[in-house]
Write a protein that holds these residues in place. Sequence first.
Motif, PDB file in Angstrom:
ATOM      1  N   ASN A  46      -9.120 -14.210  25.554  1.00 31.02           N
ATOM      2  CA  ASN A  46      -9.693 -13.030  24.908  1.00 31.02           C
ATOM      3  C   ASN A  46     -11.185 -13.210  24.666  1.00 31.02           C
ATOM      4  OD1 ASN A  46      -7.246 -11.662  24.836  1.00 31.02           O
ATOM      5  ND2 ASN A  46      -6.719 -12.429  22.809  1.00 31.02           N
ATOM      6  N   LEU A  47     -11.583 -14.377  24.165  1.00 26.83           N
ATOM      7  CA  LEU A  47     -13.002 -14.641  23.928  1.00 26.83           C
ATOM      8  C   LEU A  47     -13.787 -14.631  25.239  1.00 26.83           C
ATOM      9  CD1 LEU A  47     -12.780 -17.447  21.217  1.00 26.83           C
ATOM     10  CD2 LEU A  47     -13.634 -15.105  20.888  1.00 26.83           C
ATOM     11  N   LYS A  49     -13.266 -12.933  27.895  1.00 29.35           N
ATOM     12  CA  LYS A  49     -13.421 -11.572  28.411  1.00 29.35           C
ATOM     13  C   LYS A  49     -14.376 -10.722  27.568  1.00 29.35           C
ATOM     14  CE  LYS A  49      -8.880 -11.725  30.534  1.00 29.35           C
ATOM     15  NZ  LYS A  49      -7.480 -11.277  30.453  1.00 29.35           N
ATOM     16  N   ARG A  50     -14.715 -11.201  26.378  1.00 26.01           N
ATOM     17  CA  ARG A  50     -15.675 -10.489  25.525  1.00 26.01           C
ATOM     18  C   ARG A  50     -17.096 -10.894  25.908  1.00 26.01           C
ATOM     19  NH1 ARG A  50     -13.492 -11.105  19.442  1.00 26.01           N
ATOM     20  NH2 ARG A  50     -15.723 -10.772  19.147  1.00 26.01           N
ATOM     21  N   GLU A  51     -18.076 -10.199  25.345  1.00 29.87           N
ATOM     22  CA  GLU A  51     -19.475 -10.454  25.696  1.00 29.87           C
ATOM     23  C   GLU A  51     -20.306 -10.994  24.545  1.00 29.87           C
ATOM     24  OE1 GLU A  51     -20.951  -6.810  27.420  1.00 29.87           O
ATOM     25  OE2 GLU A  51     -19.653  -7.035  29.176  1.00 29.87           O
ATOM     26  N   ASP A  52     -19.685 -11.356  23.424  1.00 34.28           N
ATOM     27  CA  ASP A  52     -20.448 -11.651  22.211  1.00 34.28           C
ATOM     28  C   ASP A  52     -20.272 -13.060  21.655  1.00 34.28           C
ATOM     29  OD1 ASP A  52     -17.814 -11.455  21.376  1.00 34.28           O
ATOM     30  OD2 ASP A  52     -18.262 -10.165  19.652  1.00 34.28           O
ATOM     31  N   SER A  56     -17.991 -16.573  26.400  1.00 35.40           N
ATOM     32  CA  SER A  56     -17.926 -15.345  27.190  1.00 35.40           C
ATOM     33  C   SER A  56     -18.174 -15.643  28.671  1.00 35.40           C
ATOM     34  CB  SER A  56     -18.995 -14.374  26.696  1.00 35.40           C
ATOM     35  OG  SER A  56     -19.146 -13.290  27.595  1.00 35.40           O
ATOM     36  N   ASN A  87     -20.862 -14.078  15.338  1.00 36.71           N
ATOM     37  CA  ASN A  87     -19.797 -13.184  15.807  1.00 36.71           C
ATOM     38  C   ASN A  87     -18.451 -13.896  15.821  1.00 36.71           C
ATOM     39  OD1 ASN A  87     -21.646 -11.121  16.269  1.00 36.71           O
ATOM     40  ND2 ASN A  87     -21.943 -11.682  18.413  1.00 36.71           N
ATOM     41  N   TRP A  91     -15.068 -12.985  13.636  1.00 37.74           N
ATOM     42  CA  TRP A  91     -13.768 -12.806  14.287  1.00 37.74           C
ATOM     43  C   TRP A  91     -12.713 -13.731  13.668  1.00 37.74           C
ATOM     44  CZ3 TRP A  91     -11.332 -16.302  17.858  1.00 37.74           C
ATOM     45  CH2 TRP A  91     -10.249 -15.766  18.559  1.00 37.74           C
TER      46      TRP A  91
END
Length: 187
Positions: A46-47, A49-52, A56, A87, A91
């Motif tokens: 999940n991390l 696939k994120r951009e922040d 990433s 960030n 989370w």
Amino acid sequence: MSITIRQAQPQDAHAVVPLIMDAIGDIANRLTGEQTEEAVKRELSNLFKREDNRHSYLNTYVAIEDEHVLGILVYYNGEQAIEMDANLVKWLKAKNAPSIIIDQEAHEDEYYIDTVCVTSEARGKGIGTLLLQYAEELTKQRGFKKLSLNVENQKENARRLYERLGFVITEPWSIIDEPFHHMVKQI
């Protein structure tokens, strides 16, 4: 052997995440707030696939041959890490993770090699060195003068490799209360 290095894509998660886990070990538990291997893998995916955040796909490069990922480089600017780690802490708090402390791993004026890992079947073929050289080239292109990494004190073979590539120990460092050498290469 025809190895190419490219920016990772979200769909690379299945190949990249196991290599991140292999490289960072228990740190993955802290970064995800999870304890089981399956849960750590799911949350790192999940991390990724994120951009922040630091893990990433935007901060990840893959060494590939015939469309198979053979190695990874997770690499980012020390200044950017401050926001990315904030960030990550946000989370982790939202999911009530047991540990929400994320240690600083680089100075703000450095580009930082967070993770380099090569698949077990591709080790010893120089892919790790290619990834490190790629990070050096990116650092030059981005106008930075320092490329850094941290290596656990007991990993003497890795330290010697980094020294052969021009990195020097500049100071002691601590990540999750474990001792590391902070190594820098002047570009």
